[in-house]
Structures are given as C-alpha cells and as structure tokens.
Design an enzyme around this catalytic site. Sequence first.
Site, mmCIF file in Angstrom:
data_model
loop_
_atom_site.group_PDB
_atom_site.id
_atom_site.type_symbol
_atom_site.label_atom_id
_atom_site.label_comp_id
_atom_site.label_asym_id
_atom_site.label_seq_id
_atom_site.Cartn_x
_atom_site.Cartn_y
_atom_site.Cartn_z
ATOM 1 N N LYS A 26 0.832 -1.202 0.000
ATOM 2 C CA LYS A 26 0.000 0.000 0.000
ATOM 3 C C LYS A 26 0.868 1.254 0.000
ATOM 4 O O LYS A 26 0.656 2.161 -0.808
ATOM 5 C CB LYS A 26 -0.916 -0.030 1.235
ATOM 6 C CG LYS A 26 -2.112 0.867 1.144
ATOM 7 C CD LYS A 26 -2.965 0.778 2.411
ATOM 8 C CE LYS A 26 -3.697 -0.539 2.503
ATOM 9 N NZ LYS A 26 -4.315 -0.752 3.829
ATOM 10 N N ARG A 96 -3.252 3.211 8.493
ATOM 11 C CA ARG A 96 -3.550 2.054 7.651
ATOM 12 C C ARG A 96 -2.380 1.091 7.645
ATOM 13 O O ARG A 96 -1.238 1.493 7.473
ATOM 14 C CB ARG A 96 -3.805 2.513 6.210
ATOM 15 C CG ARG A 96 -4.573 3.791 6.101
ATOM 16 C CD ARG A 96 -4.584 4.333 4.674
ATOM 17 N NE ARG A 96 -5.253 3.437 3.752
ATOM 18 C CZ ARG A 96 -5.273 3.634 2.434
ATOM 19 N NH1 ARG A 96 -4.643 4.673 1.904
ATOM 20 N NH2 ARG A 96 -5.910 2.805 1.662
ATOM 21 N N GLY A 105 -8.152 -7.272 4.038
ATOM 22 C CA GLY A 105 -8.947 -7.267 5.254
ATOM 23 C C GLY A 105 -8.272 -7.852 6.480
ATOM 24 O O GLY A 105 -8.892 -8.011 7.518
ATOM 25 N N MET A 107 -5.848 -6.598 8.325
ATOM 26 C CA MET A 107 -5.540 -5.610 9.359
ATOM 27 C C MET A 107 -6.551 -4.502 9.230
ATOM 28 O O MET A 107 -7.005 -4.183 8.146
ATOM 29 C CB MET A 107 -4.165 -5.014 9.091
ATOM 30 C CG MET A 107 -3.121 -6.047 8.928
ATOM 31 S SD MET A 107 -2.309 -6.313 10.458
ATOM 32 C CE MET A 107 -1.007 -7.367 9.879
ATOM 33 N N ARG A 346 -3.345 -1.335 -6.393
ATOM 34 C CA ARG A 346 -2.487 -2.525 -6.357
ATOM 35 C C ARG A 346 -2.851 -3.389 -7.548
ATOM 36 O O ARG A 346 -3.921 -3.241 -8.142
ATOM 37 C CB ARG A 346 -2.676 -3.290 -5.054
ATOM 38 C CG ARG A 346 -4.101 -3.777 -4.895
ATOM 39 C CD ARG A 346 -4.325 -4.414 -3.537
ATOM 40 N NE ARG A 346 -5.769 -4.595 -3.357
ATOM 41 C CZ ARG A 346 -6.379 -4.769 -2.221
ATOM 42 N NH1 ARG A 346 -5.701 -4.761 -1.098
ATOM 43 N NH2 ARG A 346 -7.672 -4.949 -2.150
ATOM 44 N N HIS A 468 -15.510 -8.830 0.363
ATOM 45 C CA HIS A 468 -14.502 -9.776 0.841
ATOM 46 C C HIS A 468 -14.689 -11.153 0.205
ATOM 47 O O HIS A 468 -13.754 -11.771 -0.288
ATOM 48 C CB HIS A 468 -14.594 -9.864 2.368
ATOM 49 C CG HIS A 468 -13.632 -10.837 2.960
ATOM 50 N ND1 HIS A 468 -13.992 -12.142 3.244
ATOM 51 C CD2 HIS A 468 -12.330 -10.721 3.278
ATOM 52 C CE1 HIS A 468 -12.935 -12.776 3.739
ATOM 53 N NE2 HIS A 468 -11.920 -11.936 3.768
ATOM 54 N N GLU A 773 16.780 -43.431 -6.938
ATOM 55 C CA GLU A 773 15.797 -43.226 -5.869
ATOM 56 C C GLU A 773 16.264 -43.693 -4.513
ATOM 57 O O GLU A 773 15.508 -43.698 -3.559
ATOM 58 C CB GLU A 773 14.452 -43.861 -6.245
ATOM 59 C CG GLU A 773 14.547 -45.289 -6.697
ATOM 60 C CD GLU A 773 13.203 -45.839 -7.208
ATOM 61 O OE1 GLU A 773 12.162 -45.257 -6.879
ATOM 62 O OE2 GLU A 773 13.223 -46.855 -7.921
ATOM 63 N N SER A 792 16.351 -41.413 -14.209
ATOM 64 C CA SER A 792 15.112 -40.704 -13.893
ATOM 65 C C SER A 792 15.045 -40.634 -12.380
ATOM 66 O O SER A 792 15.130 -41.657 -11.697
ATOM 67 C CB SER A 792 13.907 -41.445 -14.461
ATOM 68 O OG SER A 792 12.733 -40.775 -14.079
ATOM 69 N N GLY A 794 13.505 -40.728 -9.109
ATOM 70 C CA GLY A 794 12.263 -41.137 -8.468
ATOM 71 C C GLY A 794 12.216 -40.436 -7.126
ATOM 72 O O GLY A 794 12.632 -40.966 -6.102
ATOM 73 N N CYS A 859 10.559 -38.258 -12.279
ATOM 74 C CA CYS A 859 9.244 -38.858 -12.458
ATOM 75 C C CYS A 859 8.480 -38.976 -11.146
ATOM 76 O O CYS A 859 7.421 -39.566 -11.098
ATOM 77 C CB CYS A 859 9.361 -40.212 -13.139
ATOM 78 S SG CYS A 859 10.256 -41.421 -12.154
ATOM 79 N N TYR A 879 14.028 -33.409 -18.740
ATOM 80 C CA TYR A 879 12.572 -33.390 -18.715
ATOM 81 C C TYR A 879 12.025 -33.613 -17.315
ATOM 82 O O TYR A 879 12.721 -34.103 -16.427
ATOM 83 C CB TYR A 879 11.999 -34.458 -19.671
ATOM 84 C CG TYR A 879 12.233 -35.876 -19.211
ATOM 85 C CD1 TYR A 879 11.340 -36.489 -18.331
ATOM 86 C CD2 TYR A 879 13.335 -36.602 -19.648
ATOM 87 C CE1 TYR A 879 11.553 -37.789 -17.897
ATOM 88 C CE2 TYR A 879 13.552 -37.895 -19.219
ATOM 89 C CZ TYR A 879 12.655 -38.488 -18.338
ATOM 90 O OH TYR A 879 12.869 -39.758 -17.898
HETATM 91 P P1 ADP Z 1 -7.567 -2.290 3.494
HETATM 92 O O1 ADP Z 1 -6.154 -2.658 3.554
HETATM 93 O O2 ADP Z 1 -8.436 -3.174 4.294
HETATM 94 O O3 ADP Z 1 -8.052 -2.057 2.117
HETATM 95 P P2 ADP Z 1 -7.331 0.567 3.768
HETATM 96 O O4 ADP Z 1 -6.171 1.051 4.520
HETATM 97 O O5 ADP Z 1 -7.249 0.625 2.316
HETATM 98 O O6 ADP Z 1 -7.679 -0.896 4.261
HETATM 99 O O7 ADP Z 1 -8.550 1.384 4.288
HETATM 100 C C1 ADP Z 1 -9.865 1.015 4.109
HETATM 101 C C2 ADP Z 1 -10.628 2.150 3.509
HETATM 102 O O8 ADP Z 1 -10.478 3.318 4.275
HETATM 103 C C3 ADP Z 1 -10.146 2.543 2.143
HETATM 104 O O9 ADP Z 1 -10.884 1.882 1.172
HETATM 105 C C4 ADP Z 1 -10.403 3.987 2.044
HETATM 106 O O10 ADP Z 1 -11.634 4.212 1.411
HETATM 107 C C5 ADP Z 1 -10.509 4.451 3.463
HETATM 108 N N1 ADP Z 1 -9.396 5.339 3.761
HETATM 109 C C6 ADP Z 1 -8.160 5.007 4.156
HETATM 110 N N2 ADP Z 1 -7.398 6.088 4.312
HETATM 111 C C7 ADP Z 1 -8.171 7.150 4.011
HETATM 112 C C8 ADP Z 1 -7.956 8.556 3.967
HETATM 113 N N3 ADP Z 1 -6.791 9.086 4.261
HETATM 114 N N4 ADP Z 1 -8.990 9.323 3.608
HETATM 115 C C9 ADP Z 1 -10.173 8.781 3.295
HETATM 116 N N5 ADP Z 1 -10.436 7.487 3.323
HETATM 117 C C10 ADP Z 1 -9.452 6.659 3.672
HETATM 118 MG MG MG Z 2 10.341 -45.938 -6.454
HETATM 119 MG MG MG Z 3 -7.724 -0.754 0.903
#
Ligand code: ADP
Ligand code: MG
Ligand code: MG
Length: 942
Positions: A26, A96, A105, A107, A346, A468, A773, A792, A794, A859, A879
């Site tokens: 990120k 974040r 999701g 953290m 990403r 999710h 083998e 070969s 094994g 193999c 191979y």
């Molecule tokens: P995750 O790793 O679970 O995607 P994020 O760190 O991306 O978590 O945060 C989740 C949501 O929080 C993001 O989708 C974003 O919309 C919102 N968010 C994070 N930072 C900011 C920020 N500085 N301003 C506005 N929204 C934010």
């Molecule tokens: Mg054998």
């Molecule tokens: Mg995010």
Amino acid sequence: MKKYVYFFGAGAAEGNKDMKDILGGKGANLAEMAGIGLPVPPGFTVSAEVCALFYKNKERLPEAVRHEIEKSLGRLERATGQVFGDAKNPLLVSVRSGARASMPGMMDTILNLGLNEKTVAALIAKTGNARFVYDSYRRFVQMYGDVVLGLKPANKDDIDPFEAIIEDKKHELGVKSDLDLAAGDLKELVSRFKAAIKEKTGYNFPEDPRRQLWGAMEAVFGAWKNDRAIAYRKMYDIPESWGTAVNVQLMVFGNMGNDSGTGVAFTRDAATGEKTFYGEYLMNAQGEDVVAGIRTPLPIAHLKKDNKKVYAELERIRHTLEEHFRDMMDIEFTIQQGKLYMLQCRVGKRTAFAAIKIAVDMVSEKLISEKEALARIEPDQLNQLLRPVFDQAEKDAAIKGGRLLAKGLNAGPGAATGRIVFNSVDAEAWAERGEKVILTRIETSPEDIRGMNAAEGILTARGGMTSHAALVARQMGRVCVAGCSELVIDYGQHVLTVKNRTLRQGDWVSLDGTTGQVIEGKINTKPSEVLQVLIEKTLDRAKAPVYLTFAKIMDWADKFRTLKIRTNADQPDQAANAVAFGAEGIGLCRTEHMFFGQGKIGPMREMILADTLEQRKTALAKLLPLQRQDFAGIFEVMAGRPVTIRTIDPPLHEFLPHEEKEQRELAAEMGLAYENVRERVESLHEFNPMLGFRGCRLGIIYPEITEMQARAIFEAAAAAKKKGIEVEPEVMIPLVGHVKELVDQERLVRRTAEAVMKEQGVTFKYHVGTMIEVPRGAITADEIATVAEFFSFGTNDLTQTTLGVSRDDAGRFLRSYVEKEIYAKDPFEVLDRDGVGQLMRMAVEKGRRARPGLKLGICGEHGGDPSSIQFCHLIGLNYASCSPFRVPIARLAAARAALLNAPAKLGGKAVSARVEAKRPVKKSGAPKKARRAEAKNPARKR
Ligand code: ADP
Ligand code: MG
Ligand code: MG
C-alpha cells in the site's frame, strides 16, 4: 542514521513502487501514485522494518522511531496547513496497515483519527456541517474501540457492540438507514459508544490525538501476530519476518454530503478479464462502506450520471495506471465535494480466466511482452481452467422445473454443487469428512477464510463484486455468488429462506459462478471448456474462447521452455490425455499397474505362488501376451514419442489377498491347499516393505520376471515398427543402489532385445537406464552412468530414503513439522532442495561426467510441482514427468523457470537442457472415454 519514515504527497514521494519490502504494498504504491502526479492525499509510511523493532521493544514503538514520526507529522502539518489536535484547523489522519503482500482485510484501518471534543467543535465551525463531523466522529470512536481497544467480538456471529448501539438507536427513531440519523443522533451515538468503552475496558476513550496516534500505530503492528493474520500467512506462505508497514495519511471525506462518496474498482473485469471498467461506489459514504455490504453500492458506470467530471477523471486515471503499471489494477478512491482522490492501487487479484485473458490481451495491446505474460500466470492457477462446468441440459431442466432460487453477482466463475453450511467451522469439519459444501453467509470476513478454502463454493447475501467474499473467492479460485439479496439467512436456526422456500443445513444447492445463478438441489457437472476441446473432443476449438486463450499461453510457454514435459501414464487413455495436454513423452509407465487389470491378476498370483521355476515360467507365459498388448496400445498412442517403462517395482505380497476368506478362494481357484497360500503370504510378509524385497531386487532374484517384461516391451516395439510406428523404448530399472544391480538387469534386457529383433526380423532402437531413488544410487552415479543411458529421479522414494521418513507413516508428524517450519513445505509435495536436491545435483554432475549425453529426468510427484520443476530446470534435467492433468501446469512452470534462470553451469561447462531431440509429433486419436478421476478435482491443493 537508518531511515524509518517515508513521506509522500503533492507530486513527490520519498518512496516508490519498487520499495514494497520496506513500505509494504500500500505504502509503495501510494508513493508511486503521488510520484506520477495522481491526486493522493499526503502522508507518510512507517517502514515494515519497524514491525520487528516493535516486537523486540516489548510491543512499543522505539523512541528513535517516534521521533522520526513526529518530524514527519510536522511535515504533513506544513504540507496541509493543518495542525494535529488544533482547536481551529485540526489535521485528521487515517492509520492504515500494509504488508509486502496484500492481505485483504487482515488488518484494520482507523479513519478520522485526531478527533476529540475540541477538534470536533473546530471542524463543525470550519465546515458548518455538524452531521458530517459527528458521522466521522462516531466512525472513529467505533473503529478505535474495535481495533485498538479490542471491543470487536471474537466470534463472527456475535454482533459488534457498536453496531448493536446503532441498531438500538435506529429502532428508537424508527429509521432504517444510517443516512437517516441526524447530527444530534450521531452525537449521542458517540457518547453511548464512549460509555460502552468505559464500561468494557474501565478506561476513558483517549482524548489526546497523540495518544490516539501511538495507540493506533501500535495496534497495527500488534495485529501482525493476531490469529487471523497468522492463519492467512500460513495459507499463502507469507513469512512472519516480513512484518507490516503503517501508513499515516491525511483524511479526505466521502461522507461530506451528496457531492462526496467513495468507491473501489478494477481497471478490467477481474472475473472474466474483459476490458471494461469494473467497480462500485456509494455517495455520502466513507471507507469500507462499499465493501461492507451495509448499503448496496452502485456500479461504476452510474457515476457518469452522478458526476460526469469525476467519472471522466477516474477513467483517465484508469488508463494512466494501466499504462504505468502495465497490469490490471485494483483501486480505491474517494470523492470529497466533487474532487477525486486516489487512496490505493495494487495489482488486481483475478480468476485464472481473467489472468490468461488479460495477459494475452495486454500482449496484443503491446503493454507487455510474451515473457511478461507468462510471468504473470501462476502455473497452479491453470487448474481452475480445467474445473468442471454444469451439464447444461441438466441445469436448463432444473431452471425449467422451477429450481432457480435467486440470482446474485457472478463473483467467482465455475460450477459448484454441494450441501449448505452456514459457518466456516462446519464447512471445514464437513469437508474434512469428504462432504462437498457450499459456505452460505450473509457476508464473509477474514475469519471465514479457512471455511472458504474448504468449500466448493461460497454464497453470500450481501456485498458486491469487490466484497470480501468475491475477492477472496477469486484469489482462491473458488466458485462464488455474492450479494444475493433475496436470501434471508438465519444463522441461529441454520436455515436459508428465499422466495417462499426454506433450505436447511445439509440441503443441496448449486452455484453457477459464471452467471450468478443459485439453483436448488444437486446438478451434475461436466468437463470445462478446455477439457471439452482437448479431452472430450466435443467442442470445436474455434467456438471456445477460453480454450483459445489458454492455447496461446501454452504456445508461448513452449516457445521459452527448455525443459521437456512428459507424463506418468500406465494406460493408453491416460497417455492420450497427456498428449492432448501437450506431453512430449512418457516419463514413467508403471508395469505393475497393468497386472491389476482385468484377467491379469490371476496369472500374476499364479506366478507368485509358483513353487518351481517351471511353474513360474508357465504363469509368466500367460502374462506375456497381456503385457505386450498393453505396451502396444501405449506405443500406438505415443506415436514415436519417447516412452520410459519401468520394470516391476512393488513387493510381491501386494498382489496377494490378506484376508482368510479371499485366501481360501484363491487357493480353490488355483487348486492349492489353503495352507500353502497362507504360508506363502506369510513368508512374503515384510516389516518394512518400503525397504524390502522390491524394485530391481525382484528382477535379480527372479530374472524370468524381468525377462518376460522386456520381451513384452520389445515384441510390442517390433510389432509397432512393422506397422510403421516409430518406437524407441526406454527400459528403466528401479531402485538401483549399486551398479552391479543394474549390470545384472541390463544384460538380461539387452539379451532379450537382441533375441526379439532376431526372431521378428526387425531392428529398433532402445535404451536401458535406471531410476535414481536411493542415496547410494545418487552417490555412485558416476559408476551407474557407465551402464545407464538415462537417469530418472524417483523423488518419492528418494525423499523417503534421504530423509529416512516413510511417506505412509509421516502423517502423524510431518504436518507439525511444516507448522513448526522445520521443513518449509511438505517435502513430498515440494522438493527438498537442500537435502534431496543436493543428491540430485550430485548425481547429475557425476552422471554427466561419466556419460556426457546422459539423459536426465524426474518422475516423482514433484515433476508436477512448479517449484520443484524450477529446481529441475536449474540443475539441468532434460525433462520432468507428471500426471496427465498437470502437464499444462508443468509446461508453464518450465517456461517460467527458463525465463527466470538460465540453466546451471555444471562441471565447468554449460549443460544444455536441449539434449533431447525433437521427435515428430503426430496427432493421435484419443479415446473419448478418458479417465477423468483427476479432472473432477484436478490436483486441488488444500
Ligand atoms: P484495506 O487494507 O483493508 O483495504 P485501507 O487502509 O485501504 O484498508 O482502508 C480502508 C478504507 O479506508 C479505504 O478503502 C479507504 O476508502 C478508506 N481510507 C483510508 N485512508 C483514508 C484517507 N486518508 N482518507 C479517506 N479514506 C481513507
Ligand atoms: Mg520408487
Ligand atoms: Mg484498501
């Protein structure tokens, strides 16, 4: 001094996308986006290296790091003109997490940090929008309470205490949506939240923004070792040592009114790979609202109507990102009062279908090269393309019969049929005992990952294409129908109601992840498009777009790989399947499998029970034509491709019955006394068959067995030759540890070959080689190579004998070994490079030194494992041989290995892996009724 904090913002950044190791995914991409001038709110990233320091420092941030963070905070204040905790113009930030590999999701993020009674007042004065401010405040207190102060319930089915308070409030007011809550209501929620926190923790909610900040950061680092994160890392092989980075970023607000909003999108369709902008958004919403499934988001195309200008800018950014990253990207954005901000990007997770389509499309768009295209497809992903689809006629009938329950989003393509379970624990338990299950949830969260993995398919009532459930299902290659809002799920009663029907736990349901249809009952599945073209031959390739894309990837793979791919096949139909999948030969044909066939076990038993050589020869004479026929079938299908045939390997008692009843029957059949049979079985008993009377040891003690097998092979070869089919059999002697063992068997084989050629009046080429083998075989490979024309590896047995671990008895401890990271992976699945691999390397070196043209292959099961294939490439094998349905995976893995690594230099000179001459490849007619055992569940790894 070492740098721990990296600033980004306003057209410049200290980091970039290549710094994921320290900035996390990120942070690195926030820096990159800021660097290329995209509208990213400024902020800074605390390096992932701090994560380890945090744990070393008794889960506290070290003083030096705090100091550096303070300086960056000052810089952020200067960049924004706002002051953290200020009574006039307060700076609010998000905190974040973000590790090197994306862990969706895993953290939790904390938004609106910096709010307290003082800054709330300031912000109201500044914006004149009390509702917005209290909405932000209640979100902050809630998130902080959940994540930092630990109020989030551990059990998924328990309701979040803050959500309960909100529900109460809405109930009191008689309103349904969060949007119906006014400023005063939200303000009251904040005080109820704080009271709940005080009650549960005994502490007051922290007012001091700095304390809030340290608390939040430490919670992010602390979450690196929570159960969810550990489970996720285990599943995806993410080392604990990586740690997570923390991003602190200026808040932008999607909840400032109807000209504000937030959304997520993929630059192309992540399910199919189509080049369409794909996403969802919500106006007047913040953060996770879009993916949480609380309100149903709108499709991104709708934004054109809500705000044409913002949509146009988003489209522009979509293209900028694809051109810049040259990949399909997953983005998060927020609109604050009509201005667009990018909050994340990403490389987007995608199904295998999307992966191959995007790769092929991007090559024709000249965004990437063919090599890059290959590098982007994980070989194991190809399994997904081989997965079954519904039998169309049966599905149509089900729908006609009124069994269509509902339609949701087609979040994970494919067909799944299974029994309904309502939670992950049940999903795992049922799957463990062999049930096929459909995990049915209102929505899923990271706690459900194990259940999702165990299920055939995932069905959710809430959430969009970027929820999710959808994201994780696509990543795992699970079938998924998400956001099926007609479903009413009652976890307590274990029932699902839809329209007027009630389904209970254990009832069958079928999901079409390609169309989003949910159908009551079981629907049989049939082979995938690729299989219909290649194996069933029921579909014209021109009408099979998925197949065509797959074929292109395979063509490219073949262009770059140097390692040949063969197959392990014992029967003509298996061999034909493998050839259809691109196998270039047979690397292992096990002759003993043939003995178990119809009409063969009888003479085999007769042979084993024989008391005299004469009797044994009589029995073997019965086996000879049967074996010859088997080989003839294989030679025909293989049409000139190399075929390696191994002489008998398993201990003889495996062919005899062990129950008294069956022994009596056998005795009667053979006209023997029961006692004779029993005694023979007893005399063949071994304490450790793995190290017992097996492999070449059998052929050495009973040369007539090897002789019969060699004769069957060569007579079949002679017959093929007469029919105009090219053959060049490779006879492989198993379990050789001493060169003299091989000499003994080799003489026998060669003598037989010469005899057959004379008798039949034809000549053919053939080769004699061995399996490596046992460790002694590898260690004395130079001696063995004076006799063997090929080796070969094994690696199943070589792993057993090198590690001193019996695969059949390893169940009790090997899993724990892997959990304790004694072995990084199960050495029977992924080749143990440092142990077994070193023996292989030694055997390659010594073998090739003694015989420069020595042909080398593998193999064992490892021949179908991408990591092991890479190693085989590295040590210069010619191979790898694997099961038929893994051939495409192996082809891709071999290509990727070649692109990553040049062949190793051994013994001072480069060893070319292109030793094996290319043989004519004739199209062979595969029998229609192919064995499909593996196709049902092609090498699915759990
Ligand atoms: P995750 O790793 O679970 O995607 P994020 O760190 O991306 O978590 O945060 C989740 C949501 O929080 C993001 O989708 C974003 O919309 C919102 N968010 C994070 N930072 C900011 C920020 N500085 N301003 C506005 N929204 C934010
Ligand atoms: Mg054998
Ligand atoms: Mg995010």
